[in-house]
Design an enzyme around this catalytic site. Structure first.
Site, PDB file in Angstrom:
ATOM      1  N   SER A   1      18.021  37.770  -8.008  1.00  0.00           N
ATOM      2  CA  SER A   1      17.671  36.733  -8.985  1.00  0.00           C
ATOM      3  C   SER A   1      18.778  36.612 -10.021  1.00  0.00           C
ATOM      4  CB  SER A   1      16.368  37.094  -9.701  1.00  0.00           C
ATOM      5  OG  SER A   1      15.311  37.064  -8.785  1.00  0.00           O
TER       6      SER A   1
ATOM      7  N   GLU B   1      20.232  37.331 -15.598  1.00  0.00           N
ATOM      8  CA  GLU B   1      19.865  38.714 -15.291  1.00  0.00           C
ATOM      9  C   GLU B   1      21.099  39.411 -14.713  1.00  0.00           C
ATOM     10  OE1 GLU B   1      16.333  39.229 -12.783  1.00  0.00           O
ATOM     11  OE2 GLU B   1      17.355  40.886 -11.787  1.00  0.00           O
TER      12      GLU B   1
HETATM   13  C1  LIG Z   1      18.764  40.500  -1.995  1.00  0.00           C
HETATM   14  C2  LIG Z   1      18.568  41.144  -3.341  1.00  0.00           C
HETATM   15  C3  LIG Z   1      17.284  41.408  -3.801  1.00  0.00           C
HETATM   16  C4  LIG Z   1      17.089  41.971  -5.064  1.00  0.00           C
HETATM   17  N1  LIG Z   1      15.817  42.226  -5.474  1.00  0.00           N
HETATM   18  C5  LIG Z   1      15.613  42.766  -6.695  1.00  0.00           C
HETATM   19  C6  LIG Z   1      14.276  43.055  -7.139  1.00  0.00           C
HETATM   20  O1  LIG Z   1      13.300  42.870  -6.430  1.00  0.00           O
HETATM   21  N2  LIG Z   1      14.134  43.555  -8.391  1.00  0.00           N
HETATM   22  C7  LIG Z   1      15.204  43.797  -9.213  1.00  0.00           C
HETATM   23  O2  LIG Z   1      15.009  44.259 -10.345  1.00  0.00           O
HETATM   24  N3  LIG Z   1      16.461  43.539  -8.813  1.00  0.00           N
HETATM   25  C8  LIG Z   1      16.699  43.042  -7.585  1.00  0.00           C
HETATM   26  N4  LIG Z   1      17.977  42.778  -7.177  1.00  0.00           N
HETATM   27  C9  LIG Z   1      19.101  42.984  -8.122  1.00  0.00           C
HETATM   28  C10 LIG Z   1      19.743  44.384  -8.066  1.00  0.00           C
HETATM   29  O3  LIG Z   1      19.622  44.935  -6.795  1.00  0.00           O
HETATM   30  C11 LIG Z   1      19.147  45.350  -9.075  1.00  0.00           C
HETATM   31  O4  LIG Z   1      19.294  44.864 -10.382  1.00  0.00           O
HETATM   32  C12 LIG Z   1      19.785  46.749  -8.994  1.00  0.00           C
HETATM   33  O5  LIG Z   1      19.092  47.594  -9.844  1.00  0.00           O
HETATM   34  C13 LIG Z   1      21.268  46.796  -9.348  1.00  0.00           C
HETATM   35  O6  LIG Z   1      21.746  48.076  -8.986  1.00  0.00           O
HETATM   36  P1  LIG Z   1      23.256  48.336  -8.549  1.00  0.00           P
HETATM   37  O7  LIG Z   1      23.417  49.792  -8.308  1.00  0.00           O
HETATM   38  O8  LIG Z   1      23.638  47.453  -7.425  1.00  0.00           O
HETATM   39  O9  LIG Z   1      24.015  47.921  -9.869  1.00  0.00           O
HETATM   40  P2  LIG Z   1      25.366  47.082 -10.032  1.00  0.00           P
HETATM   41  O10 LIG Z   1      25.133  45.682  -9.571  1.00  0.00           O
HETATM   42  O11 LIG Z   1      26.505  47.813  -9.445  1.00  0.00           O
HETATM   43  O12 LIG Z   1      25.511  47.094 -11.613  1.00  0.00           O
HETATM   44  C14 LIG Z   1      24.569  46.442 -12.433  1.00  0.00           C
HETATM   45  C15 LIG Z   1      24.774  46.954 -13.862  1.00  0.00           C
HETATM   46  O13 LIG Z   1      24.366  48.322 -13.908  1.00  0.00           O
HETATM   47  C16 LIG Z   1      25.399  49.100 -14.498  1.00  0.00           C
HETATM   48  N5  LIG Z   1      25.377  50.444 -13.896  1.00  0.00           N
HETATM   49  C17 LIG Z   1      25.342  50.766 -12.581  1.00  0.00           C
HETATM   50  N6  LIG Z   1      25.333  52.108 -12.425  1.00  0.00           N
HETATM   51  C18 LIG Z   1      25.377  52.641 -13.677  1.00  0.00           C
HETATM   52  C19 LIG Z   1      25.418  53.968 -14.192  1.00  0.00           C
HETATM   53  N7  LIG Z   1      25.412  55.045 -13.391  1.00  0.00           N
HETATM   54  N8  LIG Z   1      25.472  54.131 -15.541  1.00  0.00           N
HETATM   55  C20 LIG Z   1      25.490  53.061 -16.376  1.00  0.00           C
HETATM   56  N9  LIG Z   1      25.468  51.787 -15.946  1.00  0.00           N
HETATM   57  C21 LIG Z   1      25.406  51.577 -14.612  1.00  0.00           C
HETATM   58  C22 LIG Z   1      26.691  48.357 -14.159  1.00  0.00           C
HETATM   59  O14 LIG Z   1      27.730  48.702 -15.069  1.00  0.00           O
HETATM   60  C23 LIG Z   1      26.239  46.914 -14.303  1.00  0.00           C
HETATM   61  O15 LIG Z   1      26.327  46.513 -15.649  1.00  0.00           O
HETATM   62  C24 LIG Z   1      18.209  42.259  -5.896  1.00  0.00           C
HETATM   63  C25 LIG Z   1      19.508  42.023  -5.417  1.00  0.00           C
HETATM   64  C26 LIG Z   1      19.692  41.480  -4.148  1.00  0.00           C
HETATM   65  C27 LIG Z   1      21.099  41.241  -3.672  1.00  0.00           C
END
Ligand SMILES: Cc1cc2nc3c(=O)[nH]c(=O)nc-3n(C[C@H](O)[C@H](O)[C@H](O)COP(=O)(O)OP(=O)(O)OC[C@H]3O[C@@H](n4cnc5c(N)ncnc54)[C@H](O)[C@@H]3O)c2cc1C
Length: 292
Positions: free
Chosen positions: A213, A283
């Site tokens: 999203s 978001e």
């Molecule tokens: C198909 C799809 C479906 C999704 N469905 C959902 C859903 O149902 N619900 C939802 O909430 N989200 C959803 N998301 C969004 C996403 O997956 C989440 O927000 C997820 O938590 C992001 O995690 P990431 O490790 O990929 O973070 P990243 O995308 O790598 O980073 C996001 C942020 O987190 C910070 N970050 C990452 N790791 C750390 C750390 N160790 N310390 C401090 N900061 C950190 C980064 O600096 C950045 O600012 C979806 C995404 C996709 C592609």
């Protein structure tokens, strides 16, 4: 630990968009983390912590700083219903571990590609009425301003809708957490997981690159419905498109640029504001905002 140069970020994100980072470090130990931060400090570079890159739009111009990726991955069960896990562990692995031990509370996370525990805590990720705040007992994060690890209890995490103390304070790097789950019959957990997966497959454009999203849901109307109401469902700019399946997803049709995506984001914000008087708030995270 090796600090690499000019590493492409495109394939480290689920959007499959973005240029190179000037420097890149994979972190396995606490010492690696401190060494990488020292390097950034000595060279006057901004740093960015990358999780699974599943909520991220990286600029085609890339990032003139140090990207830190925590690859220390360890998760173990203790006291029957608790998981102690490092921040680099994939949410999907935690979902599997929980199911194997008959622990409930993470079913909603099934089917989120690549996301890590760190990114999920940062975002207070959630779906279907549940979120990370429901299951987080404690988080250990490195405070780069004080150069030390700090422990945050549930209250200290300041969880809110798609928000946390870690999102508010960019100097905190999440290292480890304790999640508290609920003992449940495995069959019940599996039924809920099937429901979650079926919903995602039916309603989310999982066949394309995306960052999930794009906008937070405003109080009065889900962001996807607002975008649909103003007639932008299916709108395409370059190779980026507002998904026909779910209007709060922007998908990469193959070779989308960060500018294509940003143009769609700006268009959606403008039209929803003008026609519905609603302010949409992103978001997804930008790296780096000034270059988009
Ligand atoms: C198909 C799809 C479906 C999704 N469905 C959902 C859903 O149902 N619900 C939802 O909430 N989200 C959803 N998301 C969004 C996403 O997956 C989440 O927000 C997820 O938590 C992001 O995690 P990431 O490790 O990929 O973070 P990243 O995308 O790598 O980073 C996001 C942020 O987190 C910070 N970050 C990452 N790791 C750390 C750390 N160790 N310390 C401090 N900061 C950190 C980064 O600096 C950045 O600012 C979806 C995404 C996709 C592609």
């Amino acid at each position: 630990m090796q600090i690499k140069e000019n590493i492409s970020l495109k394939d480290l994100t689920t959007f499959k968009i973005g240029g190179n980072t000037r420097y890149f470090a994979e972190i396995e130990t606490e010492e690696d983390l401190q060494e990488a931060l020292l390097f950034a400090g000595q060279n006057n570079l901004p740093f960015f912590v990358l999780g699974g890159g599943s909520n991220l739009l990286v600029a085609d111009a890339g990032f003139e700083g140090l990207v830190i990726k925590i690859i220390f991955r360890e998760a173990k069960i203790f006291e029957e219903n608790k998981i102690e896990t490092s921040s680099g562990v994939a949410l999907s692995d935690l979902v599997s571990l929980a199911l194997a031990r008959g622990l409930s509370g993470l079913e909603w996370a099934l089917g989120i590609p690549k996301a890590t525990l760190g990114g999920a805590l940062f975002m207070n990720a959630g779906a279907f009425g549940a979120n990370m705040a429901d299951i987080t007992e404690q988080v250990i994060a490195f405070d780069t301003t004080e150069n030390k690890f700090k422990t945050f209890d549930f209250v200290g995490c300041q969880f809110d809708y798609k928000n946390s103390v870690f999102k508010r304070n960019k100097n905190l790097i999440i290292w480890q957490a304790i999640l508290k789950l609920e003992k449940k019959d495995k069959k019940e957990i599996e039924i809920e997981m099937k429901r979650v997966m079926a919903y995602r497959q039916k309603n989310h454009p999982l066949e394309y690159g995306s960052a999930g999203s794009v906008f937070k849901n405003p109080h009065n109307l889900p962001a996807g419905e607002a975008i649909e109401k103003v007639g932008l469902k299916g709108k395409q700019i370059g190779q980026a498109k507002i998904s026909e399946k779910h209007s709060n997803f922007i998908v990469n049709l193959g070779t989308a640029t960060s500018s294509d995506v940003k143009a769609l984001i700006d268009l959606a914000k403008k039209q929803v504001k003008e026609k519905l008087k609603i302010d949409l708030e992103e978001e997804s995270i930008y790296l780096d905002y000034h270059k988009l």
